[in-house]
Design an enzyme around this catalytic site. Structure first.
Site, PDB file in Angstrom:
ATOM      1  N   GLU A 152     -56.785  43.016  10.262  1.00  0.00           N
ATOM      2  CA  GLU A 152     -55.371  42.848   9.910  1.00  0.00           C
ATOM      3  C   GLU A 152     -55.129  42.911   8.399  1.00  0.00           C
ATOM      4  OE1 GLU A 152     -53.365  39.343  11.399  1.00  0.00           O
ATOM      5  OE2 GLU A 152     -51.398  40.248  11.008  1.00  0.00           O
ATOM      6  N   GLU A 199     -52.380  35.727   1.278  1.00  0.00           N
ATOM      7  CA  GLU A 199     -53.197  35.331   2.424  1.00  0.00           C
ATOM      8  C   GLU A 199     -54.570  35.989   2.448  1.00  0.00           C
ATOM      9  OE1 GLU A 199     -50.945  35.296   6.120  1.00  0.00           O
ATOM     10  OE2 GLU A 199     -49.125  34.765   5.045  1.00  0.00           O
ATOM     11  N   ASP A 246     -48.933  44.680  10.412  1.00  0.00           N
ATOM     12  CA  ASP A 246     -47.966  43.618  10.710  1.00  0.00           C
ATOM     13  C   ASP A 246     -46.731  43.865   9.840  1.00  0.00           C
ATOM     14  OD1 ASP A 246     -46.550  41.126  10.308  1.00  0.00           O
ATOM     15  OD2 ASP A 246     -48.277  40.030  11.074  1.00  0.00           O
ATOM     16  N   THR A 247     -45.570  43.964  10.471  1.00  0.00           N
ATOM     17  CA  THR A 247     -44.357  44.332   9.729  1.00  0.00           C
ATOM     18  C   THR A 247     -43.968  43.280   8.688  1.00  0.00           C
ATOM     19  OG1 THR A 247     -42.945  43.365  11.451  1.00  0.00           O
ATOM     20  CG2 THR A 247     -43.429  45.718  11.625  1.00  0.00           C
ATOM     21  N   TYR A 248     -44.264  42.014   8.975  1.00  0.00           N
ATOM     22  CA  TYR A 248     -43.965  40.954   8.002  1.00  0.00           C
ATOM     23  C   TYR A 248     -44.724  41.197   6.691  1.00  0.00           C
ATOM     24  CZ  TYR A 248     -44.859  36.424   5.738  1.00  0.00           C
ATOM     25  OH  TYR A 248     -45.042  35.423   4.820  1.00  0.00           O
ATOM     26  N   HIS A 249     -46.013  41.492   6.811  1.00  0.00           N
ATOM     27  CA  HIS A 249     -46.829  41.723   5.608  1.00  0.00           C
ATOM     28  C   HIS A 249     -46.490  43.057   4.952  1.00  0.00           C
ATOM     29  CE1 HIS A 249     -49.217  38.186   6.470  1.00  0.00           C
ATOM     30  NE2 HIS A 249     -49.362  38.605   7.713  1.00  0.00           N
ATOM     31  N   HIS A 286     -48.523  43.953  14.916  1.00  0.00           N
ATOM     32  CA  HIS A 286     -47.729  42.723  14.942  1.00  0.00           C
ATOM     33  C   HIS A 286     -46.303  43.034  14.515  1.00  0.00           C
ATOM     34  CE1 HIS A 286     -50.912  39.278  14.606  1.00  0.00           C
ATOM     35  NE2 HIS A 286     -50.652  39.614  15.858  1.00  0.00           N
ATOM     36  N   ARG A 289     -40.173  35.624   9.390  1.00  0.00           N
ATOM     37  CA  ARG A 289     -40.951  35.300  10.578  1.00  0.00           C
ATOM     38  C   ARG A 289     -40.126  34.593  11.655  1.00  0.00           C
ATOM     39  NH1 ARG A 289     -47.270  34.673   8.635  1.00  0.00           N
ATOM     40  NH2 ARG A 289     -47.486  36.498   9.932  1.00  0.00           N
ATOM     41  N   GLU A 331     -44.861  38.109  16.663  1.00  0.00           N
ATOM     42  CA  GLU A 331     -45.405  36.952  15.970  1.00  0.00           C
ATOM     43  C   GLU A 331     -44.262  36.246  15.239  1.00  0.00           C
ATOM     44  OE1 GLU A 331     -49.706  36.399  13.917  1.00  0.00           O
ATOM     45  OE2 GLU A 331     -48.367  37.754  12.869  1.00  0.00           O
TER      46      GLU A 331
HETATM   47 MN    MN Z   1     -49.879  39.064  11.865  1.00  0.00          MN
END
Ligand code: MN
Length: 293
Positions: free
Chosen positions: A147, A153, A180-183, A206, A212, A241
């Site tokens: 990921e 993070e 992951d779209t958030y990151h 994700h 989030r 998520e």
């Molecule tokens: Mn994630």
């Protein structure tokens, strides 16, 4: 059509029999295909109990985890690297025994804000350990997802381009990028292009909003995200998520900085997310079919 899943922390902060039952039953009742189970402590994970609940509900599973400073395989400390490899091997065994399909997440480093850049010796450790873990996983038919997370993070992989390069170094056929779209919303300049350049290397996805919380209430450009997934023909799992201070895992929530109450009704959140993702998948496929000109 992609298999759709939801992260267990949408429902519960722990994994007692009652919590497992609630998470699995609720996920299956909404028509999701799988639940993503956090395996922060694979040594103490109740495999048999979880298997029974998954089977009873007819639900699939994937597993994810983040390493800690004590088990950091990107460290230059051989003892930490060895502990990390042992933890990942144990996680592979749990995933195998659960009949789950994927092991993913921050399996490359501690899930935390690093105070210095990654080092080449550390990266060589990541490559060597993940190669052996991937071989063990392959023998059990498990796909490994590395990921990409934001700079607060990890210091190992913050962009899709970096994970593609890491995967090429690991060089095992069951190791894929986990985006992951958030990151991506934090680190990528052009989220759609990042997905398209990852292409067939993408193996796990994700879907998370910029804060989030509820999908569609933040700044992630989901139209672009799902169109790019359609353009590369991504057929792998997609997991929703989301984190709120309403549901707390004592370890994971604090590490992720989950301080705010973004939602309280897990069922409404997960129901909305499934409808949102299905609408986006359908719209992206339809958009692909619109004749040019
Ligand atoms: Mn994630």
């Amino acid at each position: 059509m992609n298999r759709l899943g939801v992260h267990a922390l949408v429902w519960v902060g722990g994994w007692s029999e009652a919590e497992c039952d609630r998470a699995v039953t609720s996920t299956a009742a909404l028509g999701y295909d799988f639940i993503e189970i956090p395996l922060l402590d694979p040594y103490g994970f109740p495999v048999e109990m979880t298997c029974r609940r998954l089977e009873r509900a007819g639900l699939g599973a994937t597993a994810s985890l983040g390493l800690s400073p004590e088990t950091d395989i990107s460290s230059e400390d051989p003892a930490a690297v060895a502990r990390g490899e042992d933890l990942l091997n144990t996680a592979v065994n749990v995933v195998r025994d659960l009949g789950a399909t994927h092991l993913c997440g921050v399996i490359h480093s501690a899930l935390m804000k690093y105070m210095q850049p990654r080092t080449e010796r550390g990266m060589a450790n990541v490559v060597a350990v993940l190669r052996r873990v991937a071989e063990r996983a392959a023998a059990a038919g498990i796909t490994v997802g590395v990921e990409v997370v934001n700079r607060y993070e990890t210091n190992v992989v913050n962009t899709a381009a970096e994970v593609v390069s890491l995967i090429e170094r690991i060089d095992r056929p069951n190791v894929y990028a986990h985006l992951d779209t958030y990151h991506m919303n934090i680190e990528e300049g052009f989220v759609g292009l990042a997905i398209e350049r990852t292409g067939e290397r993408l193996g796990y996805f994700h879907v998370g909003e910029s804060h989030r919380g509820y999908l569609g209430t933040g700044t992630v450009d989901f139209t672009a995200v799902f169109r790019s997934l359609a353009r590369i023909g991504y057929a792998g799992p997609i997991a929703f998520e989301s984190f709120s201070s309403a549901v707390v895992d004592p370890k994971l929530s604090n590490m992720l900085g989950v301080w705010r109450n973004l939602w309280t009704d897990s069922h409404d959140l997960a129901r909305h997310a499934k409808a949102f993702m299905e609408a986006q998948l359908l719209a992206a496929r339809r958009a692909m079919a619109v004749p040019p000109g």
